[in-house]
Design a protein around this motif. Sequence first.
Motif, PDB file in Angstrom:
ATOM      1  N   ILE A 191      18.441  23.984  46.781  1.00  0.00           N
ATOM      2  CA  ILE A 191      18.901  23.943  45.567  1.00  0.00           C
ATOM      3  C   ILE A 191      20.268  25.103  45.265  1.00  0.00           C
ATOM      4  O   ILE A 191      21.257  24.934  44.803  1.00  0.00           O
ATOM      5  N   ARG A 192      19.818  26.196  45.800  1.00  0.00           N
ATOM      6  CA  ARG A 192      20.887  27.096  45.871  1.00  0.00           C
ATOM      7  C   ARG A 192      22.050  27.042  46.572  1.00  0.00           C
ATOM      8  O   ARG A 192      23.358  27.177  46.293  1.00  0.00           O
ATOM      9  N   SER A 193      21.829  26.235  47.740  1.00  0.00           N
ATOM     10  CA  SER A 193      23.000  25.708  48.649  1.00  0.00           C
ATOM     11  C   SER A 193      23.854  24.472  47.600  1.00  0.00           C
ATOM     12  O   SER A 193      25.165  24.837  48.059  1.00  0.00           O
ATOM     13  N   ALA A 194      23.274  24.016  47.135  1.00  0.00           N
ATOM     14  CA  ALA A 194      23.982  22.564  46.149  1.00  0.00           C
ATOM     15  C   ALA A 194      24.566  23.331  44.884  1.00  0.00           C
ATOM     16  O   ALA A 194      25.455  22.783  44.675  1.00  0.00           O
ATOM     17  N   ALA A 195      24.099  24.524  44.708  1.00  0.00           N
ATOM     18  CA  ALA A 195      24.594  24.939  43.256  1.00  0.00           C
ATOM     19  C   ALA A 195      25.743  25.969  43.551  1.00  0.00           C
ATOM     20  O   ALA A 195      26.349  26.411  42.592  1.00  0.00           O
ATOM     21  N   THR A 196      25.943  26.361  44.876  1.00  0.00           N
ATOM     22  CA  THR A 196      27.038  27.357  44.996  1.00  0.00           C
ATOM     23  C   THR A 196      28.134  26.668  46.292  1.00  0.00           C
ATOM     24  O   THR A 196      27.955  25.881  46.483  1.00  0.00           O
TER      25      THR A 196
END
Length: 215
Positions: free
Chosen positions: A210-215
């Motif tokens: 999720i961090r990867s998709a959000a940044t």
Amino acid sequence: MIPQDPAKLQAPSASSRRRKRGTGHELRGVVIRVATDLLARSGDVDALTMRDVAAAAGVTPPSIYRHFPDKQALVRAVIGERFRDFTVALNQAAEGHENPLARLEAMSHAYVHAGLRQPGHYRVMFSAVNAGPDGLGLAKGTEHPGAASFRALVDAVTGCLAERGTSTQAMPLATGLWASLHGIVDLRITKPEMGWPNTDLLIDNALAAIRSAAT
């Protein structure tokens, strides 16, 4: 005044104690707590009986039926209360965090810590057999008591993705996160003898996609 004969000052009988307890306003809460414990031990709604609940609560079966017309109504109340408490814990953890990722991280930690703190409650919510819509006697189209907690997780993930315009990823990412968090809790409960890595590290890894998709 003539003193009473000590021999006549008898303690209340078991039946009178049961009657007194059965008429109290607190009985509903006692029955739900007892039924939760019994269901956590058996892991199967079909194995739960109103007679066993009454015996564990120290009351007669008719006392329970005054609050719950049948076993399905009791189990609905048990599952509903456990999920309400769980959802409150998730939402309270998110409060005060303006950053969407920080909110999701706080909710994820709350999820795992709540499950490990009360493993019996967690087992009732997520592992009890026959606790689906049919087992709970839910009318067609009625939302399962656990839907609110999952919706809170999906909404938190959606908030993380809003700025990237990738909200269509929210459901699969939220489902993946749920599976990871559930695995962390369930495996630690059922396999306590394993040398598990640090819980916070596992949660951090679960949030990586999720961090990867959000940044």
